[in-house]
Design a protein around this motif. Sequence first.
Motif, short mmCIF file in Angstrom:
data_model
loop_
_atom_site.label_atom_id
_atom_site.label_comp_id
_atom_site.label_asym_id
_atom_site.label_seq_id
_atom_site.Cartn_x
_atom_site.Cartn_y
_atom_site.Cartn_z
N GLU A 56 1.30 -1.16 -0.07
CA GLU A 56 -0.02 -0.38 0.21
C GLU A 56 0.77 0.98 0.15
OE1 GLU A 56 -3.23 0.21 -0.55
OE2 GLU A 56 -3.44 -1.96 -0.92
N ILE A 57 1.79 1.20 0.63
CA ILE A 57 3.04 2.53 1.15
C ILE A 57 3.49 2.72 -0.96
CG2 ILE A 57 4.89 2.61 1.82
CD1 ILE A 57 4.69 1.91 4.17
N ALA A 58 4.34 1.45 -1.04
CA ALA A 58 4.76 1.05 -2.64
C ALA A 58 3.75 1.90 -3.94
CB ALA A 58 4.64 0.05 -2.74
N GLU A 64 2.66 8.31 -7.05
CA GLU A 64 3.16 9.45 -6.87
C GLU A 64 4.26 10.17 -8.16
OE1 GLU A 64 6.50 12.20 -3.67
OE2 GLU A 64 4.45 10.91 -2.82
N LEU A 65 5.17 8.94 -8.08
CA LEU A 65 6.32 9.55 -9.14
C LEU A 65 6.03 9.22 -10.89
CD1 LEU A 65 9.08 7.30 -7.59
CD2 LEU A 65 8.69 9.02 -7.70
N TYR A 66 4.80 8.63 -10.69
CA TYR A 66 4.28 8.47 -11.71
C TYR A 66 2.91 9.40 -12.50
CZ TYR A 66 7.97 4.15 -12.74
OH TYR A 66 8.75 3.59 -13.19
N GLN A 81 9.47 11.88 -19.85
CA GLN A 81 9.59 12.56 -17.94
C GLN A 81 9.81 10.93 -17.35
OE1 GLN A 81 9.22 14.78 -16.34
NE2 GLN A 81 8.44 14.36 -14.66
N LEU A 82 9.51 10.04 -18.20
CA LEU A 82 9.68 8.32 -17.67
C LEU A 82 10.62 8.29 -17.72
CD1 LEU A 82 7.19 5.81 -19.50
CD2 LEU A 82 7.25 6.35 -16.74
N LEU A 83 11.95 8.76 -17.95
CA LEU A 83 12.80 8.47 -18.32
C LEU A 83 13.45 9.50 -16.61
CD1 LEU A 83 14.65 8.27 -21.72
CD2 LEU A 83 14.83 6.45 -20.26
N SER A 84 12.61 9.84 -16.24
CA SER A 84 13.78 10.84 -15.15
C SER A 84 13.30 10.82 -13.67
CB SER A 84 12.96 12.30 -15.11
OG SER A 84 11.40 12.58 -15.27
N VAL A 85 11.87 9.15 -14.37
CA VAL A 85 11.65 8.53 -13.03
C VAL A 85 12.84 8.07 -11.69
CG1 VAL A 85 10.14 6.85 -11.67
CG2 VAL A 85 9.10 8.81 -13.33
N PRO A 86 13.99 6.96 -12.08
CA PRO A 86 14.71 6.76 -11.56
C PRO A 86 15.70 7.71 -10.27
CG PRO A 86 14.41 5.23 -13.74
CD PRO A 86 13.70 6.80 -13.64
N PHE A 87 15.64 9.60 -11.80
CA PHE A 87 15.97 10.10 -10.43
C PHE A 87 15.15 10.59 -9.54
CE2 PHE A 87 17.86 9.96 -15.22
CZ PHE A 87 19.25 9.20 -14.54
N GLN A 88 14.71 10.46 -9.47
CA GLN A 88 13.00 11.14 -8.34
C GLN A 88 12.88 10.34 -7.56
OE1 GLN A 88 9.37 12.57 -10.43
NE2 GLN A 88 10.94 12.49 -11.88
N ALA A 95 15.02 1.85 -0.28
CA ALA A 95 15.15 0.48 0.06
C ALA A 95 13.74 0.14 -0.25
CB ALA A 95 14.47 0.28 2.19
N LEU A 96 12.07 0.75 -0.13
CA LEU A 96 11.13 0.39 -0.55
C LEU A 96 10.61 0.41 -2.31
CD1 LEU A 96 7.52 0.23 -0.31
CD2 LEU A 96 7.88 2.22 -1.10
N TRP A 97 11.75 0.85 -2.98
CA TRP A 97 11.75 0.43 -4.47
C TRP A 97 12.96 -0.28 -4.58
CZ3 TRP A 97 9.40 2.86 -8.41
CH2 TRP A 97 8.49 3.14 -7.80
#
Length: 173
Positions: A56-58, A64-66, A81-88, A95-97
């Motif tokens: 649920e937290i994930a 939020e990220l996407y 913008q999708l390519l920027s997601v890992p940098f965010q 740890a969650l990711w």
Amino acid sequence: MKTKRTYILEAALSLFSTLGYSGISTRMIESKAAVSEGLIFRHFTNKKGLLNALLEIAKGDIAELYGTALKLEHPKVFLKQLLSVPFQIKENNSALWRFVYSHQWFEPKLMKLISTPIQERVVESFKNIGVSDPQTEADSFLIFLEGLTTQMLLKKTSNSFSIAEHIARKFNL
């Protein structure tokens, strides 16, 4: 001030993200969180309940990220913008990711959390750009994106920006 529930969630996430869900017992979580095992069961019923709470937290983090990218209309802007997601991904959420990415193959809910919201939109974007095989192009793009994200979460690359730029050029973004 943190609640005991928060300590339990943080301990479970730390252990799950490093040792895996199946390699962890509630006694290990109890020890790391410095709470009684009974308190874990009171808050989450069992280890699966704890996993569901983390999912649920994930979901919230993923939304939020996407979310920003999904609101964009222009297909190339959306894909960039999708390519920027890992940098965010914030350091305090890494740890969650790591947990989500490392366990997505074993837990179908995790795979759906990541891929479902964006996969159809990526295919649609490549259709709108006019590529001859948008499904294959989307699948390839998502594989590159997943690889970049994984490498960044594992801290195995020091040139992430260059790699993201290379992916953008490869897909003519």
